[in-house]
Design an enzyme around this catalytic site. Structure first.
Site, short mmCIF file in Angstrom:
data_model
loop_
_atom_site.label_atom_id
_atom_site.label_comp_id
_atom_site.label_asym_id
_atom_site.label_seq_id
_atom_site.Cartn_x
_atom_site.Cartn_y
_atom_site.Cartn_z
N GLU B 230 0.89 -1.16 0.00
CA GLU B 230 0.00 0.00 0.00
C GLU B 230 0.92 1.20 0.00
OE1 GLU B 230 -1.08 3.03 1.02
OE2 GLU B 230 -1.90 2.43 2.96
N CYS B 267 -1.98 8.17 4.34
CA CYS B 267 -1.93 7.79 2.93
C CYS B 267 -3.19 8.23 2.21
CB CYS B 267 -1.71 6.30 2.79
SG CYS B 267 -2.68 5.34 3.93
#
Lengths: 493, 493
Positions: B230, B267
């Site tokens: 990720e 993120c």
């Protein structure tokens, strides 16, 4: 006969596929399923011409081709049913909790299509794993346009099947570009397709070298894409002692049938048979020899496959310690492989990687183990396989738990007292195994779970009901199964 | 402070993990869930020491760390519940039809664990996406031993959490090697782990360069393995005209809060805001400027992140056509990034790839579009994203279907009138998006569906009931949901 497409033509095909995708992804599950069923109808409508064309191109007997056509139609229809049922969407909903701090948002998730999919068909399955085969059916089910590159060994058959898909697309009012059929006899067109930014996934059935090349190309792209390559394997059969001693002749018959079925040209063909070297094994080998000698070889799929089989067979038989046990009596012509069974001692097998490789065709190597420890060592030394088979009595199973433990790790399908050839088209089938049997052991190329290869989850957060896809609306208008606040249900909200 | 492990030590750790795997894969769902719950208990038992240690290492405030610890415990407990419920196993059974020609075999399928998993934790989530975070919880749930490489920026925190896992493992009688905690400040140990044949999957949360390096290493192995990296993204927010005109101040407040939450170190931080350049946008910008100027920056996670943020910020602001709209009033010290909002015209954004890159920290770029066509062009030009957000009225949505169509293709989570920061831990969450947001858009790193990353299907063909795993036995002793002959049911056979 069929000219390779130019790269400019491929660009054009893919531009249309991208356009088609933006429309097709919004088509309902029922519309997709209807399209699949229409393809099945049009394939059937091609009648005998399809069978005779495939027979001329592949040497496969008409009876086998008739069966494979039925399988292809069954795939389209049964995957269509699964598409509509919608379980594969893995729909889930978590409802909002406004009073929580911070407030919990409403989130809803389902699978959505990846985009244009390129399918490279299999030489050994001109219908079921080619133009309108499993990969195409799954991609259409998932909501993806499909570009099939015709297999050069049966391009005429592929063109006929493609005409059936075009007819079905027209009848079902599919968007232009939903399906395309392209030609490329060499590597250029395949490579160009695999590297094209418009392509979002690849389905492939064939050799390790072909699948690996596509896998590498796809991973080296600026935007890597998934490649589902089913590359075959040697599908070991483990003969355990009590079973071997008590069912010798029957095992020999079963295995001879499986090794030679379709001239050994199945990716589930058992290429290795592992057993402890003792009297029952000697008896098994002599039975197997008789069975094999009695079988009349038929023509292989095409000259390339026959030449490759004969070359790999000569290589395998030339390895130190490999002894021929039985061969079909008919002398192999160039177009006909000679059915062959050989043996080798386990210590030689363990030391020689060439003996672990697939010889695509009617050949099987029996590995003779000194004892249980060697049996285990052979299992541990094996690469990833589509299948592994245990021929065993219940007592054998209980006394070979360590072996079973190892075998489970190397295969995608674990078979008990059955042969690996014959891959049932069913939801619970898994056709795919740890690398190098396939490039992604988490996905199957047979059965409706194969649809999931061409989709990804998308989460919708905080959307008004009217803007959600039908699959996720409160009223559940499609009546599909969904997990709502962690409970699986067909209820509405 | 913590010495890097030697490769010999890593070999030893992995040998134990392989041994542990052969035992642990047979542990029941309940045993796995109990282990996860025990880890949660032991983490809680670490008390304030855990919080103060993390605070000292990461600069994250105690309130945030307290929340993150609660999230980590919730993950372990809720994934434990999902593990036991067993829906993730995707169990399916097709019963035999002996009378069919050829006979249809009994086939049964479920997910089985991949093997030892290596987890590289996140610098920005010392608890929830590190040592006992989402990846570790999912791997343990799936039946895999876990090797965590401590993040060098919070190695002491990681060591504390690891001690809790070791305690839980001992209390739950887990096999030796079920969990390991290793150190490697440079690239060597990470590279060695990624290439090691005993490792079967990798979980990673961090930068694009780190994730991409692991992805490439894993694909170049003799036996490639899946990497779930990720890697963050810029999480565009699209402000549609009616919404922007009617809810200007509120939007500015919401977005200022989201851009600066945790000093932009999420993120899902919105790094791009896209809107049509008109009067309401001017008003929005002046509101946003006020909001931003009023926020007092806090310290960033560590010196490396602050240095990197300031460097990338300088680069971004130096690009032609980029204009600062607002900055936090406090002068940024070396350890403190300066919160910054800037604008750029869409045609410049479209022509300059540097402006598409993530600037990890409290920075956001507003893209000013001339018209609807440019709005669409900007959406089309974007790379894969974890999230995309639409700020819109129902009328806006109806008149922007082409835009919505494009946005759906670039993200893993599509948000309506909510901010992207705040990733709910729920089954229906999808945290992962098209590359380069993550290396595999088909899997999530948040929510119990993340368990599926570390498992693969295995089909059992023709096995006697007594030898099948409990999950697939006729009597369904675990009472799990299974698809039997295409019908989803909790019934026995």
């Amino acid at each position: 006969m069929y000219k390779d497409n130019t790269t400019a033509e491929i660009d054009n095909v893919l531009e249309k596929a991208v356009q088609a995708f933006h429309h097709y992804k919004k088509y309902s599950l029922k519309q997709r399923a209807d399209f699949m069923r229409a393809i099945a109808v049009e394939i059937e409508a091609l009648g005998d011409e399809l069978l005779t064309t495939a027979n001329a191109e592949t040497n496969l007997p008409l009876a086998r081709l008739t069966g494979e056509r039925a399988r292809t139609i069954f795939q389209l229809n049964s995957y269509a049913a699964a598409t509509e049922a919608g379980n594969w969407l893995n729909a889930s909903i978590d409802t909002a909790l406004g009073e929580r701090t911070p407030p919990k948002p409403d989130t809803r998730k389902m699978l959505v299509p990846l985009g244009p999919v390129v399918v490279f068909g299999a030489s050994n399955f001109p219908f079921a794993y080619s133009t309108a085969g499993g990969d195409t059916a799954c991609a259409i089910a998932a909501g993806c346009p499909v570009i099939v590159k015709a297999h050069p060994a049966h391009a005429k058959t592929s063109t006929l099947v493609a005409s059936a898909i075009f007819k079905a697309a027209e009848k079902c009012n599919m968007p232009e570009g939903i399906f395309a059929h392209v030609y490329g006899a060499g590597f250029e067109i395949g490579t160009y397709l695999a590297k094209h930014e418009a392509v979002k996934a690849i389905g492939f059935t064939g050799s390790f070298s072909g699948g690996k090349a596509l896998f590498d190309l796809a991973n080296q792209r600026k935007t890597p894409i998934p490649v589902f390559a089913e590359m075959g394997s040697v599908n070991p059969i483990f003969l355990l002692p009590e079973k071997l001693a008590t069912d010798t002749e029957n095992l020999a018959k079963q295995i001879a049938g499986s090794v030679t079925l379709g001239m050994g040209q199945f990716c589930t063909n058992p290429g290795l048979i592992v057993a402890i070297d003792n009297e029952p094994l000697d008896k098994f080998l002599s039975c197997l020899k008789k069975e094999i000698e009695a079988i009349v070889p038929s023509a292989m799929l095409h000259q390339g496959i026959a030449t490759n089989f004969n070359k790999k067979l000569v290589d395998a038989l030339a390895q130190k310690g490999v002894q021929i046990i039985g061969q079909s009596n008919t002398t192999a012509s160039e177009a006909q492989g000679q059915i062959t069974i050989a043996t080798v001692a386990a210590e030689i097998f363990l030391a020689n990687p060439i003996l672990h490789e697939e010889v695509f065709g009617p050949y099987s190597l029996i590995i003779q183990c000194k004892d249980e420890n060697q049996l285990l060592a052979v299992a541990k030394a094996m690469e990833g396989q589509l299948t592994a088979t245990l021929m065993a009595t219940p007592t054998d199973v209980k006394s070979h738990q360590a072996l079973l433990n190892e075998i489970q790790e190397i295969c995608g399908r674990l078979i008990f007292n059955n042969v690996p050839t014959g891959v049932e088209v069913a939801l619970s089938m898994h056709h795919g195994g740890p690398y190098p049997a396939s490039t992604d052991s988490r996905f199957t190329s047979v059965g409706a779970d194969g649809i999931k290869r061409f989709a990804r989850p998308l989460c919708f957060q905080n959307w008004d009901d009217e803007f959600l896809p039908d699959e996720l609306k409160n009223a559940n208008p499609l009546g599909i199964w969904r997990t709502i606040d962690n409970v699986l249900t067909q209820d509405k909200i």
